[in-house]
Each structure stands twice: as C-alpha cells, then as structure tokens.
Design a protein around this motif. Structure first.
Motif, PDB file in Angstrom:
ATOM      1  N   LEU A 134       0.823  -1.215   0.000  1.00  0.00           N
ATOM      2  CA  LEU A 134       0.000   0.000   0.000  1.00  0.00           C
ATOM      3  C   LEU A 134       0.857   1.266   0.000  1.00  0.00           C
ATOM      4  CD1 LEU A 134      -2.886  -1.086   2.417  1.00  0.00           C
ATOM      5  CD2 LEU A 134      -2.943  -0.937  -0.071  1.00  0.00           C
ATOM      6  N   LEU A 135       1.967   1.227   0.741  1.00  0.00           N
ATOM      7  CA  LEU A 135       2.858   2.397   0.748  1.00  0.00           C
ATOM      8  C   LEU A 135       3.472   2.622  -0.629  1.00  0.00           C
ATOM      9  CD1 LEU A 135       4.787   2.086   4.137  1.00  0.00           C
ATOM     10  CD2 LEU A 135       3.333   3.984   3.435  1.00  0.00           C
ATOM     11  N   ALA A 136       3.815   1.530  -1.292  1.00  0.00           N
ATOM     12  CA  ALA A 136       4.388   1.664  -2.632  1.00  0.00           C
ATOM     13  C   ALA A 136       3.333   2.211  -3.580  1.00  0.00           C
ATOM     14  CB  ALA A 136       4.899   0.317  -3.128  1.00  0.00           C
TER      15      ALA A 136
ATOM     16  N   LEU B  63      -7.733   0.254  -6.107  1.00  0.00           N
ATOM     17  CA  LEU B  63      -7.108   0.901  -4.943  1.00  0.00           C
ATOM     18  C   LEU B  63      -7.167   2.413  -5.069  1.00  0.00           C
ATOM     19  CD1 LEU B  63      -3.782  -0.918  -4.013  1.00  0.00           C
ATOM     20  CD2 LEU B  63      -5.760  -0.506  -2.553  1.00  0.00           C
ATOM     21  N   ALA B  64      -6.701   2.926  -6.200  1.00  0.00           N
ATOM     22  CA  ALA B  64      -6.667   4.378  -6.379  1.00  0.00           C
ATOM     23  C   ALA B  64      -8.081   4.933  -6.484  1.00  0.00           C
ATOM     24  CB  ALA B  64      -5.853   4.746  -7.608  1.00  0.00           C
ATOM     25  N   GLU B  65      -8.977   4.136  -7.068  1.00  0.00           N
ATOM     26  CA  GLU B  65     -10.353   4.631  -7.189  1.00  0.00           C
ATOM     27  C   GLU B  65     -10.994   4.805  -5.826  1.00  0.00           C
ATOM     28  OE1 GLU B  65     -12.899   3.043 -10.294  1.00  0.00           O
ATOM     29  OE2 GLU B  65     -11.139   2.235 -11.301  1.00  0.00           O
ATOM     30  N   SER B  66     -10.408   4.149  -4.813  1.00  0.00           N
ATOM     31  CA  SER B  66     -10.987   4.251  -3.481  1.00  0.00           C
ATOM     32  C   SER B  66     -10.587   5.544  -2.777  1.00  0.00           C
ATOM     33  CB  SER B  66     -10.557   3.055  -2.636  1.00  0.00           C
ATOM     34  OG  SER B  66      -9.179   3.167  -2.298  1.00  0.00           O
ATOM     35  N   LEU B  67      -9.617   6.283  -3.349  1.00  0.00           N
ATOM     36  CA  LEU B  67      -9.216   7.542  -2.710  1.00  0.00           C
ATOM     37  C   LEU B  67     -10.353   8.555  -2.775  1.00  0.00           C
ATOM     38  CD1 LEU B  67      -5.591   8.173  -4.062  1.00  0.00           C
ATOM     39  CD2 LEU B  67      -6.240   7.742  -1.699  1.00  0.00           C
ATOM     40  N   PRO B  68     -10.488   9.375  -1.739  1.00  0.00           N
ATOM     41  CA  PRO B  68     -11.489  10.447  -1.827  1.00  0.00           C
ATOM     42  C   PRO B  68     -11.049  11.469  -2.862  1.00  0.00           C
ATOM     43  CG  PRO B  68     -10.103  10.727   0.103  1.00  0.00           C
ATOM     44  CD  PRO B  68      -9.707   9.413  -0.507  1.00  0.00           C
ATOM     45  N   GLU B  69     -11.988  12.304  -3.308  1.00  0.00           N
ATOM     46  CA  GLU B  69     -11.627  13.307  -4.319  1.00  0.00           C
ATOM     47  C   GLU B  69     -11.100  14.574  -3.651  1.00  0.00           C
ATOM     48  OE1 GLU B  69     -14.574  13.928  -7.256  1.00  0.00           O
ATOM     49  OE2 GLU B  69     -14.817  11.770  -7.613  1.00  0.00           O
ATOM     50  N   THR B  70     -10.137  15.216  -4.288  1.00  0.00           N
ATOM     51  CA  THR B  70      -9.652  16.527  -3.851  1.00  0.00           C
ATOM     52  C   THR B  70      -9.725  17.436  -5.066  1.00  0.00           C
ATOM     53  OG1 THR B  70      -7.994  15.314  -2.572  1.00  0.00           O
ATOM     54  CG2 THR B  70      -7.755  17.711  -2.675  1.00  0.00           C
TER      55      THR B  70
END
Lengths: 180, 247
Positions: A134-136, B63-70
């Motif tokens: 996850l960090l990577a 994974l990245a899609e799970s990030l909140p939006e900024t």
C-alpha cells in the motif's frame, strides 16, 4: 464515451471529462507527491497526455477511470523520482486509514465488486507485506525507502513485494484461499 | 553485462513468471529508473508486455479509485487548456485576457478563472451579458473560492464556486456588497451551496456598483441574516474589479 470524444478533439467533452475525474486524479498525485505544487504539475501533464493520447485508450482493457488514474500515477511517480523528495513525516498518520483492515474509510470506499475482491485479497496478506504494497502504491515509495521506513533489510522488502504481488494475483484470479 | 544477458535470455524465453512480476512492480511503482524505462519501452512495442501491465492495472486500479476526491485549483484547468489549445485558438484566448493584466492584485487568478469560462463557452448569453465587474473571493488561506461576475446594468450576476463548499444544513451563505468603510453593507442575497448560479440584484442595490469596493460572504442562519442581529463571520472576501469598456 468522453474519452472517445477527447480522441476526436472535442474540447467541451474534454472539459467534462476533466470535471468528472480531476478530483480523483488530484488525490492520486497528492498522495504520491505530498506537495500541492508538484501534484498540480503532475495533474496538468497527465491531462495533456490524455488529450494527446486519448486514441490509445482501449475500453476493452478497463474502465476509463482506471486508465486515467494510471496515466496520472505514472506521471506522479516520475516527478517524484525527479524531485528527490523526502518521505513526509506524517506518512504513518495519513496511512493508518488505508492499512487498517477493520471496516473504515478504505472498506467504505471500496464497495464495488472489483474493489471488494481486491480488498479481500489484501486482507489475506500479512500486516507488514500489505503495508509495503500500500505504501508503494499510494505513496510511491521505492524498495529502498520502504526498507528504511519500515526498518527492515532491503532483501526482506523485495521478497515481501514479490510474494505479495504473486499472492494477490492468485487470490484475484481464483478467489481467496479458504480454510485454515 | 551479466545482468543484461540475463534479461535478454528472459525476453527470448518469455519467462511468464518473471515478466509478470516485473509488470506488477512497474504498475505498483517499485520498478524504478532504467529498469522502469526499459519495461516502458517493451510495453509500448510488444503486446506480450503490454498485456502483462494491463492486467496489473486492472487488478490494482480499484485501490486508487478508493481515494477520496480533492478538487484541484481552477488554475490547473486553465493551464491545461492553454497547453492543449492549438495555436489558432490559444492566441485568441490570451488576447481576450490581456486587458486583465492592467489592474488588481488578483489579475492572474482572475485571468485563469475567466479562461475557464471562455474555454467552456459560458460567456455567451442573453442580451447585455457584457461583463462589467469581476471579483474573486478567497477564503482565509487566500485560496480562490468564488468567482463572481456582474453583467450589463448590474442587475444580473453569476456566482461560481471554484472549490467545494461545505455549509452546515442549518446555515446559509449570504453575499454582501461593501462600499466604503462605515457605510452599511448591502445584502445581495443567498449563495448557492455549490456549482454556479445566476443571481438577480435588487435595483436599489445595483445602483451602488460604481462605489462598490469589496464583496464578502458571511455564514448566517438558514434563510439568511435577520435584521436587528449581528451578521455572521465573513468566510470569503475579495475586491471588485471593473472591466474597462474598450471593446
């Protein structure tokens, strides 16, 4: 659809594409670069690349968002390397949310079926190897940075990453290993 | 040299397990430097490597899609627009913006924000939509938050949120016109909670535009400020700039 329009150089469609996706991509860049100025630069470069290479997007291979995120992540990774940035001190605090296997922001965000499968498979990994992955992914840490950040030998990190990727693939392709 | 030979051999043999791992590390981001660039080139030229990377991109993408939006600042879109514009339109856009350079502290931010407008073609409109006044309102951290444009006779104005705005459900944002210190601010009405909206300015307030110096947005109880009470805190403020009538 929007990407197809961008490929035909439709400015209005491209503006809509930007509006629909920039928030997510900016988060991706911020997460890797840790600086607003650099993240803005990465974001700009990413969308200019999208505009120029929209024709290379293949809907058969994945969603538009996946493609856009990929473009932005690679640009951010490249800028991160060039900028010689230090690992931010607050990395653990911010990261706690993401590595927490208990229901939390990550669980909540990853509700889609693909996301749920990935989450389940990440949970199959052990704590430290998962944290390294996850960090990577989110912070763009190199093997070396992971080793010093997690205070383990470089070889350990490399084998964690190698084994975790292989286990993730196995799990995503065939489902989590059942039993005890 | 030994290493290069090993890679050559692996390329020749199409060692799936090896290349799948390299592709995985490429997508994850741990493949760096020359190794990364080498894989990038392989990927561009050869479907074998391209498929390996594509597979990992779909696996890890959620994974990245799970990030909140900024929300990025509006200048980013402005700069992208400039870079993707073919020279024919690029020059035109700048020409239209040159007159902004003459005045005001926020000229750059203004030009950038206006560019967004011009770029998405929102400046065309009904009769007398001539732009007369513009204000960029910033929050406490000096980050541009609202773009306010006043058209024609001063009775019509557009307010556009440049950033996400969070207002508690039981509160409203109210816009104020301020003339000179000491004179009572005049309410221009309630602000939208997001996006863009046209507001109509009362005739008696519209007469004040020539003397207006600052716009401010305060946080008020739901429905707006109640006469006889103190106004809430000013969350956003910004100077008003007049647009010269030379074109």
């Amino acid at each position: 659809m929007l990407i197809a329009a961008a490929a035909k150089e439709d400015r209005a469609a491209f503006a809509r594409l930007y509006q629909a996706s920039a928030g997510k991509l900016f988060s991706v860049c911020l997460s890797i670069l840790g600086s607003r100025a650099l993240a803005e630069e990465a974001l700009q470069d990413a969308y200019v690349n999208v505009w120029r290479n929209a024709g290379s997007f293949d809907p058969a291979k994945g969603t538009a968002m996946t493609w856009l995120i990929t473009v932005a992540r690679y640009r951010a990774l490249s800028l991160r390397r060039n900028s010689g940035r230090e690992i931010p001190a607050d990395i653990e605090a911010k990261f706690a949310d993401l590595s927490d296997p208990a229901p939390g922001p990550l669980a909540e965000a990853m509700r889609g079926s693909e996301a749920a499968a990935l989450r389940n498979c990440l949970e199959e990994l052990e704590g430290q190897p998962r944290e390294a992955i996850l960090l990577a992914y989110f912070r763009g840490l190199t093997h070396q940075e992971l080793a010093s950040h997690m205070s383990v030998p470089l070889g350990t990190v490399k084998s964690w990453i190698r084994r975790s990727l292989s286990r993730l693939k196995g799990c995503l392709d065939h489902g989590p290993v059942q039993g005890d | 040299m030994g290493r290069y030979k090993v890679i050559k051999r692996r390329m020749a043999k199409r060692d799936d397990e090896y290349w799948r791992r390299i592709a995985g590390e490429y997508v994850l981001g741990t493949l760096r430097g020359r190794a990364r660039r080498r894989f990038e080139r392989l990927r561009e030229r050869d479907a074998y490597y391209c498929n390996m990377a594509d597979e990992w991109e779909s696996r890890l993408g959620p994974l990245a899609e799970s990030l909140p939006e900024t929300d990025p600042p509006p200048e980013v879109w402005a700069r992208i627009s400039l870079r993707i514009d073919a020279p024919k339109t690029g020059a035109g856009l700048w020409d239209r913006l040159v007159f902004w350079r003459g005045f005001g502290l926020a000229a750059a931010a203004l030009a950038a924000s206006l560019l967004i407008f011009v770029a998405v073609g929102q400046l065309s409109g009904p009769p007398d939509s001539t732009l007369r006044r513009v204000a960029i309102l910033t929050d406490k951290s000096k980050s541009a938050s609202w773009l306010i444009t006043v058209m024609g006779d001063g009775r019509r104005m557009n307010v556009t949120a440049l950033q996400p705005v969070t207002v508690p459900k039981d509160r409203s944002l109210e816009l104020w016109l301020i003339t000179i210190p000491g004179e009572t601010p005049r309410s221009l009405g309630l602000m939208p909670r997001a996006g863009r909206r046209m507001l109509t300015v009362p005739r008696e307030v519209a007469r004040l535009w020539p003397r207006a110096t600052v716009l401010a947005i305060t946080l008020e109880p739901a429905g707006g400020w109640k006469p006889g009470t103190k106004t809430g805190p000013a969350l956003y403020t910004g100077p008003i700039g007049a647009v010269p009538r030379n074109n």
